[in-house]
Write an enzyme that holds these catalytic residues in place. Structure first.
Site, PDB file in Angstrom:
ATOM      1  N   GLN A 101       0.998  -0.705  -0.070  1.00  0.00           N
ATOM      2  CA  GLN A 101      -0.748   0.280   0.269  1.00  0.00           C
ATOM      3  C   GLN A 101       0.682   1.287   0.572  1.00  0.00           C
ATOM      4  O   GLN A 101       1.954   1.198   0.957  1.00  0.00           O
ATOM      5  CB  GLN A 101      -1.080   0.175   0.897  1.00  0.00           C
ATOM      6  CG  GLN A 101      -2.076   1.186   1.053  1.00  0.00           C
ATOM      7  CD  GLN A 101      -2.850   0.665   2.191  1.00  0.00           C
ATOM      8  OE1 GLN A 101      -2.816  -0.446   3.182  1.00  0.00           O
ATOM      9  NE2 GLN A 101      -3.849   1.972   2.748  1.00  0.00           N
ATOM     10  N   CYS A 107      -7.229   0.343   0.808  1.00  0.00           N
ATOM     11  CA  CYS A 107      -6.602  -1.315   1.262  1.00  0.00           C
ATOM     12  C   CYS A 107      -7.822  -2.302   1.054  1.00  0.00           C
ATOM     13  O   CYS A 107      -7.387  -3.341   0.498  1.00  0.00           O
ATOM     14  CB  CYS A 107      -6.518  -1.110   3.156  1.00  0.00           C
ATOM     15  SG  CYS A 107      -7.397  -0.988   4.019  1.00  0.00           S
ATOM     16  N   HIS A 264      -8.915  -1.339   8.351  1.00  0.00           N
ATOM     17  CA  HIS A 264      -8.008  -2.124   7.854  1.00  0.00           C
ATOM     18  C   HIS A 264      -8.845  -3.807   6.582  1.00  0.00           C
ATOM     19  O   HIS A 264      -9.670  -4.530   7.729  1.00  0.00           O
ATOM     20  CB  HIS A 264      -7.044  -2.854   7.981  1.00  0.00           C
ATOM     21  CG  HIS A 264      -5.342  -3.199   7.115  1.00  0.00           C
ATOM     22  ND1 HIS A 264      -5.077  -2.019   6.784  1.00  0.00           N
ATOM     23  CD2 HIS A 264      -4.282  -4.249   7.440  1.00  0.00           C
ATOM     24  CE1 HIS A 264      -4.071  -2.688   5.949  1.00  0.00           C
ATOM     25  NE2 HIS A 264      -4.059  -3.858   6.210  1.00  0.00           N
ATOM     26  N   ASN A 288      -2.704 -10.391   5.240  1.00  0.00           N
ATOM     27  CA  ASN A 288      -2.560  -8.914   5.580  1.00  0.00           C
ATOM     28  C   ASN A 288      -2.354  -7.842   4.535  1.00  0.00           C
ATOM     29  O   ASN A 288      -0.487  -9.020   3.874  1.00  0.00           O
ATOM     30  CB  ASN A 288      -2.067  -8.779   6.883  1.00  0.00           C
ATOM     31  CG  ASN A 288      -1.639  -6.800   7.353  1.00  0.00           C
ATOM     32  OD1 ASN A 288      -1.624  -6.134   6.004  1.00  0.00           O
ATOM     33  ND2 ASN A 288      -0.969  -6.829   8.030  1.00  0.00           N
ATOM     34  N   TRP A 290      -0.734  -5.266   3.780  1.00  0.00           N
ATOM     35  CA  TRP A 290       0.984  -4.924   3.904  1.00  0.00           C
ATOM     36  C   TRP A 290       2.144  -5.701   4.352  1.00  0.00           C
ATOM     37  O   TRP A 290       2.895  -5.112   3.976  1.00  0.00           O
ATOM     38  CB  TRP A 290       0.800  -4.752   5.532  1.00  0.00           C
ATOM     39  CG  TRP A 290      -0.185  -3.084   5.669  1.00  0.00           C
ATOM     40  CD1 TRP A 290      -0.896  -2.373   4.962  1.00  0.00           C
ATOM     41  CD2 TRP A 290      -0.804  -2.356   7.266  1.00  0.00           C
ATOM     42  NE1 TRP A 290      -1.461  -0.914   5.073  1.00  0.00           N
ATOM     43  CE2 TRP A 290      -1.271  -1.128   6.593  1.00  0.00           C
ATOM     44  CE3 TRP A 290      -0.628  -2.499   8.115  1.00  0.00           C
ATOM     45  CZ2 TRP A 290      -1.215   0.162   7.344  1.00  0.00           C
ATOM     46  CZ3 TRP A 290      -0.849  -1.544   9.283  1.00  0.00           C
ATOM     47  CH2 TRP A 290      -1.087  -0.294   8.863  1.00  0.00           C
TER      48      TRP A 290
END
Length: 556
Positions: A101, A107, A264, A288, A290
């Site tokens: 991101q 996201c 998120h 995730n 991220w």
């Protein structure tokens, strides 16, 4: 050719009948043909520059990323060939680690893109193969998205927003792979600008990458069979996301003590049962986007729970997961996460021999002030004027999740162009639907005597200002009329209504029930008064004729 961002781009029913708008023959977004434009650039020896989505501030945004915002200072649009010596479109396969991101709050979209990489067939549909920075490179790329009932092919140039020589938005970990950044740009073009992508539900990205239909479950009210629904969905190739709700903006992206991120978007990538000391434990695997912050509770990487299962089961679960991916128990999952989103796919995206898959049916419609914008059941004077869609359910489920016979189907009501309307400061309408048992002559609209005196057999769980409202229902075989509406009457809008059924539906009875010829007493009094004020003094007969003609026109 420039396209007005507020004019819906649709193939139309005549073209649709000829296959335009299907996966195999997508609509050319802004009437731009990828191959034609690429050949023109190769012949002239120049790199493509997209006039429909230029490398200018208006393509970034309108408020937070608007032309006068401090957040857009120092932004320079650069091609990948200007950012590194050997750029790659896709390097050694598209994987979930290609998606990191940037400074854009999308996201939800990145979680959908990450799930996309789990299925190479779906990925190839959205990201057409054969694109590169070497062979036939002309600074032009294209992607395909599902948009409100049809597939569109979106052309972009490869000029990307950067600051200090680095991509501003989504990027790969390595920095030399650009398919995800270009995909994000194409999706921003479809929605008007990059800023239009800020905030959303992963299910929206899932649907636009697959043409599937989305379900949202509130986990503190999870149905008892939800784990089985997740397993079944994964077996059918469905895309699944989850998130933790926030109560204020201060909680957005706050990290809990067990290293879960609030507000998120995560992806659910597996659901399995393992034997722990003679008891079956349900586990889910979470990703995730991220790629770093991971759950540290039970069943996390290196936790002691893994010592209590066999080596065979450890291997089966592929315990050594990628960075950012982790397992947790289903019970912890529903305690810690707030919402689950499942995107159920259409059969045309499934090429294996799966015996059970969803069958889908689609209708398009409009709400128009004075004719079909009747509002919800609270507004008894106008509710019967809403559009009506008839479906016929015949065969009961083979393997009902709750053990009861019935026909399971999903209904999704989607309003169009919500993100584009943000640029005009227009909000989504509050929408929902009701389902009535249909008895009587085929293709005859249900009138007030039924709609106002009988209770609907099912309704959407709520009326809400989302792009789509979806519900899962199990009803006895029979005929049913679905009535989509806005919450308040007198609201203009366009929508797509979709029905996904476990069993095939009799398509000869799946239809839009047209409004029959009306009399003056059937016309909304408010509409008549508005029309009268505009039309001026006319004879009563002429006035009624004109109102009826207007009513018919709205239904075309």
């Amino acid at each position: 050719m420039l396209h007005d961002p507020f004019v819906p781009i649709t193939a139309g029913w005549q073209n649709r009948a000829e296959g335009v708008g299907t996966i195999e023959n997508a609509v050319k977004f802004c009437q731009q043909d990828f191959e034609t434009l690429r050949q023109e650039c190769l012949s002239s020896g120049r790199l493509f520059e997209d006039g429909c989505f230029p490398a200018q501030s208006k393509s970034l945004g309108y408020k937070e990323l608007g032309p006068f915002s401090s957040k857009t200072r120092g932004i320079v649009w650069k091609r990948p060939t200007e950012l590194c010596s050997n750029p790659k479109f896709i390097d050694d396969g598209a994987t979930r680690t290609d998606i990191c991101q940037g400074s854009l709050g999308d996201c939800w979209l990145l979680a959908a893109i990450a799930s996309l990489t789990l299925d190479q067939q779906i990925l190839a549909q959205v990201v057409p193969p054969g694109q590169s920075f070497t062979e036939d490179y002309a600074g032009i790329f294209h992607f395909q998205f599902w948009q409100y009932g049809e597939w569109v092919d979106v052309v972009i140039d490869d000029r990307l927003p950067t600051r200090d020589g680095k991509l501003l938005f989504v990027h790969s970990e390595e920095g030399s792979e650009f398919w995800s950044a270009l995909l994000e740009k194409a999706y921003a073009k479809v929605n008007g600008c990059y800023e239009a992508l800020s905030g959303g539900n992963t299910i929206e990205g899932f649907e636009d990458f697959t043409g599937g239909i989305g379900e949202i479950f509130t986990l503190n009210k999870a149905p008892p069979q939800l784990f089985k629904i997740i397993q079944k969905a994964l077996c059918l190739g469905s895309l699944i996301g989850c998130s933790i709700a926030v109560t204020s903006s201060y909680e957005t992206e706050a990290v809990t003590t067990l290293k879960l991120v609030k507000g998120h978007a995560y992806s659910v990538t597996a659901a399995e049962e393992v034997n722990v000391r003679g008891q079956q434990v349900q586990l889910v695997r979470i990703r995730n986007p991220w790629g770093q912050v991971e759950w540290t509770g039970a069943w996390s990487d290196g936790s002691r729970e893994w010592n209590h299962i066999s080596q065979e089961e450890k291997s089966k679960l592929n315990k050594v997961a990628e960075d950012g991916e982790f397992w947790m128990s289903y019970s912890d999952f529903i305690r810690n996460f707030s919402d689950l989103e499942i995107c159920n796919l259409t059969p045309d995206l499934l090429t294996d021999d799966t015996k059970s898959c969803w069958n889908n049916y689609q209708f398009e419609g409009t709400w128009r002030v004075g004719s079909t914008a009747g509002g919800c059941l609270n507004h008894s004077a106008t509710f019967p004027s809403n559009p009506q869609f008839l479906v016929h359910l015949e065969d009961v489920d083979d393997d009902p999740l709750d053990g009861k016979d019935g026909c399971t189907f999903l209904v999704g009501l989607m309003q169009k162009d919500g993100r584009r309307k943000r640029m005009l400061q227009q909000d989504l309408e509050t929408i929902g639907f009701a389902i009535y048992e249909y008895k009587g002559r085929s293709n005859v609209r249900l009138g007030p005597d039924v709609l106002l005196r009988q209770r609907p057999v099912a309704t959407s769980s709520t009326f809400i200002n989302r792009r789509e409202v979806c519900g899962r229902f199990t009803l006895p075989p029979g005929d049913y009329a679905i009535i989509p509406s806005t919450f308040q009457p007198h609201k203009n809008g366009s929508f797509v209504l979709r029905v996904f059924s476990e069993k095939k539906v009799d398509t000869s009875v799946c239809t839009f029930i047209q409004q029959e010829k009306i009399s003056e007493k059937d016309v909304d009094p408010q509409f008549k008064e508005i029309f009268k004020n505009i039309a001026g003094s006319v004879s009563r007969s002429t006035h009624l004729l004109t109102v009826n003609q207007s009513f018919s026109l709205f239904l075309l």
